[in-house]
Design a protein around this motif. Structure first.
Motif, PDB file in Angstrom:
ATOM      1  N   VAL A 104       1.003  -1.380  -0.183  1.00 43.40           N
ATOM      2  CA  VAL A 104      -0.170  -0.204  -0.527  1.00 43.40           C
ATOM      3  C   VAL A 104       0.906   1.124  -0.376  1.00 43.40           C
ATOM      4  O   VAL A 104       1.783   1.790   1.334  1.00 43.40           O
ATOM      5  CB  VAL A 104      -1.040  -0.026   1.211  1.00 43.40           C
ATOM      6  N   ASN A 105       0.576   1.896  -1.243  1.00 36.83           N
ATOM      7  CA  ASN A 105       1.566   3.177  -1.070  1.00 36.83           C
ATOM      8  C   ASN A 105       0.729   4.162  -0.762  1.00 36.83           C
ATOM      9  O   ASN A 105       0.316   4.552  -1.918  1.00 36.83           O
ATOM     10  CB  ASN A 105       2.162   3.348  -2.732  1.00 36.83           C
ATOM     11  N   ALA A 106       1.405   5.008   0.353  1.00 36.56           N
ATOM     12  CA  ALA A 106       0.899   6.548   0.785  1.00 36.56           C
ATOM     13  C   ALA A 106       2.000   7.404   0.825  1.00 36.56           C
ATOM     14  O   ALA A 106       1.726   7.999   1.885  1.00 36.56           O
ATOM     15  CB  ALA A 106       0.125   6.015   2.321  1.00 36.56           C
ATOM     16  N   THR A 107       2.453   7.984  -0.492  1.00 29.72           N
ATOM     17  CA  THR A 107       3.834   8.921  -0.122  1.00 29.72           C
ATOM     18  C   THR A 107       3.260   9.797   0.106  1.00 29.72           C
ATOM     19  O   THR A 107       4.312  10.763  -0.199  1.00 29.72           O
ATOM     20  CB  THR A 107       5.163   8.145  -1.074  1.00 29.72           C
ATOM     21  N   GLY A 108       2.029  10.436  -1.035  1.00 28.96           N
ATOM     22  CA  GLY A 108       1.845  11.462  -1.424  1.00 28.96           C
ATOM     23  C   GLY A 108       2.614  11.938  -2.104  1.00 28.96           C
ATOM     24  O   GLY A 108       2.860  11.779  -2.922  1.00 28.96           O
ATOM     25  N   THR A 109       2.991  14.016  -1.999  1.00 28.67           N
ATOM     26  CA  THR A 109       2.974  14.705  -2.947  1.00 28.67           C
ATOM     27  C   THR A 109       4.633  15.237  -2.147  1.00 28.67           C
ATOM     28  O   THR A 109       5.566  16.058  -3.412  1.00 28.67           O
ATOM     29  CB  THR A 109       2.153  15.333  -3.187  1.00 28.67           C
ATOM     30  N   ALA A 140      -6.450  11.894  -2.504  1.00 27.51           N
ATOM     31  CA  ALA A 140      -5.538  12.715  -2.362  1.00 27.51           C
ATOM     32  C   ALA A 140      -5.789  13.965  -0.853  1.00 27.51           C
ATOM     33  O   ALA A 140      -4.880  14.001  -0.376  1.00 27.51           O
ATOM     34  CB  ALA A 140      -4.720  13.612  -3.808  1.00 27.51           C
ATOM     35  N   SER A 141      -7.639  13.755  -0.948  1.00 20.18           N
ATOM     36  CA  SER A 141      -7.777  14.904   0.303  1.00 20.18           C
ATOM     37  C   SER A 141      -7.751  13.688   1.499  1.00 20.18           C
ATOM     38  O   SER A 141      -7.416  13.089   1.399  1.00 20.18           O
ATOM     39  CB  SER A 141      -9.032  15.530  -0.310  1.00 20.18           C
ATOM     40  N   ALA A 180     -10.490   6.214   1.641  1.00 21.57           N
ATOM     41  CA  ALA A 180      -9.212   5.278   1.035  1.00 21.57           C
ATOM     42  C   ALA A 180      -8.635   4.121   1.592  1.00 21.57           C
ATOM     43  O   ALA A 180      -8.237   2.966   0.932  1.00 21.57           O
ATOM     44  CB  ALA A 180      -8.680   6.090   0.198  1.00 21.57           C
ATOM     45  N   GLY A 181      -8.005   4.303   3.271  1.00 20.29           N
ATOM     46  CA  GLY A 181      -7.004   3.248   3.370  1.00 20.29           C
ATOM     47  C   GLY A 181      -8.018   2.306   4.240  1.00 20.29           C
ATOM     48  O   GLY A 181      -7.645   1.493   3.908  1.00 20.29           O
ATOM     49  N   GLY A 182      -9.057   2.736   4.224  1.00 14.90           N
ATOM     50  CA  GLY A 182     -10.181   1.263   4.435  1.00 14.90           C
ATOM     51  C   GLY A 182     -10.400   0.764   3.475  1.00 14.90           C
ATOM     52  O   GLY A 182     -10.328  -0.199   3.598  1.00 14.90           O
ATOM     53  N   ALA A 183     -10.544   1.159   2.488  1.00 14.76           N
ATOM     54  CA  ALA A 183     -10.977   0.694   1.008  1.00 14.76           C
ATOM     55  C   ALA A 183      -9.613  -0.356   0.488  1.00 14.76           C
ATOM     56  O   ALA A 183     -10.028  -2.089  -0.117  1.00 14.76           O
ATOM     57  CB  ALA A 183     -11.430   1.246  -0.314  1.00 14.76           C
ATOM     58  N   ALA A 184      -8.689   0.455   0.916  1.00 15.99           N
ATOM     59  CA  ALA A 184      -7.864  -0.490   0.027  1.00 15.99           C
ATOM     60  C   ALA A 184      -7.359  -1.909   0.842  1.00 15.99           C
ATOM     61  O   ALA A 184      -6.711  -2.668   0.747  1.00 15.99           O
ATOM     62  CB  ALA A 184      -5.920   0.572   0.415  1.00 15.99           C
TER      63      ALA A 184
END
Length: 382
Positions: A158-163, A359-360, A367-371
């Motif tokens: 699960v990639n959550a590195t943002g921008t 992104a918000s 999204a975290g829950g769905a992923a």
């Protein structure tokens, strides 16, 4: 060779290891590696644990930052809780449960890290820091995650590195020959450092306008954008939010680069911006065609002398470490699938949270829950 990762119940500093022989390192074996401990990463970790996965054994969170707080700990001091876009509570803990606030003028760079730190402690999330993920590649049906310290082997990512690590500055003719100062909005601190200098602010987003307003109070400015900004007078409704998210979701499901939400929603005309308009600060000019040693020049030959060019031109998703997996299309985007468009269509073992429609801050939570649910089901861990 793979060995099971140690059971890190909360933030853990990585032990020192030689960095010159990555191919000889043992790979700590887990089911899921979450990369990034910002809003999206912590939300994912919370849901993974709630689904019954054991922290440290079934999943692990890797974070580049030295302390809890994600990118918020690096934000400029001008961003307070009253000026940032709305912050949403992480699942299971409200913001005011962790941080006592006497005023919304508290620096976001102080308050949000305190909240994230309390969240990690409260739910005993296995955040391993500071560790930088260098590359992710496939090895014998698993993912090999190589960092500047340990190497990990995972069944899912699960990639959550943002921008935050990928500020974008467009390439303009003459940019390297400019004799003044250039900086991205990420590196902005206070308006006072520009006093007495003419500043060109480039960009049409909310951050660009916040900086333009602040800087224009201490010195002269020129504001340029690629397209005519669209301001909105009325409130931003739930319907507006859903419409904006739908547009971005449609793009990523088609493999296009995520677009700007502001281009869909418009820019809220706040009292501060109304005052700036009255001062003549919002007299926008079209994008220049080149940069000269002493300023900028438009296609018709008109010029503007400048001491500083401030690029408030946004960020790109920080996904370079996933390059060996060849996820991108020729368009530059990634085809996304899944209920909330977090699943990579080419490889359902990979989810991107905080990308595109998530992104918000509220989108990252959902999204975290769905992923978490989709990935654990796909891997047979649910």
């Amino acid at each position: 060779m793979t060995i099971e990762a140690p059971n890190h119940d909360q933030s853990t500093r990585s032990p020192e290891r030689p960095l010159d022989e990555p191919s000889l390192r043992a790979a700590y074996k887990v089911d899921i590696v979450v990369i990034g401990a910002g809003q999206a990463g912590l939300s994912t970790a919370y849901h993974l644990k709630k689904l019954g996965l054991a922290p440290g054994r079934n999943f692990l969170v890797l974070d580049k930052a030295p302390e809890p707080g994600g990118a918020w700990q690096f934000r400029a001091p001008y961003l307070t809780l009253s000026t940032v876009n709305r912050l949403h509570d992480l699942p299971g803990m409200q913001f005011d449960e962790a941080v006592e606030l006497q005023s919304t003028e508290v620096k976001a760079s102080d308050a949000v890290p305190k909240y994230y730190a309390a969240y990690e402690r409260s739910f005993e999330l296995p955040v391993y820091r500071p560790v930088t993920v260098k590359v992710v590649c496939e090895r014998n049906g698993r993912f090999r995650v190589e960092t500047d310290r340990e190497t990990f082997s995972a069944r899912g990512i699960v990639n959550a590195t943002g921008t935050w690590e990928s500020p974008f500055i467009p390439d303009f003719p003459g940019r390297d020959g400019f004799g003044g100062r250039q900086l991205h909005s990420r590196d902005y601190h206070t308006a006072g450092e520009f006093a007495g200098k003419h500043v060109v602010v480039v960009g049409g987003g909310i951050s660009a306008l916040q900086l333009l307003d602040e800087i224009s109070k201490v010195t002269t400015t020129t504001w340029v954008t690629r397209s005519e900004p669209q301001f909105r007078e009325g409130p931003f409704t739930q319907e507006d939010g859903r419409a904006a998210v739908a547009v971005v979701e449609d793009r990523v499901r088609r493999g296009l680069v995520p677009g700007s939400v502001v281009s869909v929603t418009g820019i809220p005309l706040t009292p501060a911006l109304k005052a700036a308009r009255q001062r003549g600060v919002l007299d926008r000019l079209p994008m220049f065609s080149e940069i000269t040693p002493h300023g900028i020049r438009w296609a018709d030959g008109a010029e503007q002398a400048a001491d500083v060019i401030l690029w408030a031109t946004g960020f790109r998703s920080s996904l370079d470490h996933l390059a060996p997996l060849q996820l991108r299309e020729e368009s530059g985007g990634i085809v996304m699938a899944g209920r909330l468009a977090t699943q990579v269509a080419k490889d359902p073992r990979i989810h991107l949270v905080g990308y595109g429609p998530s992104a918000s801050t509220i989108g990252a939570n959902r999204a975290g829950g769905a992923a978490a649910r989709e990935l654990t089901t796909y891997l047979g861990l649910a």
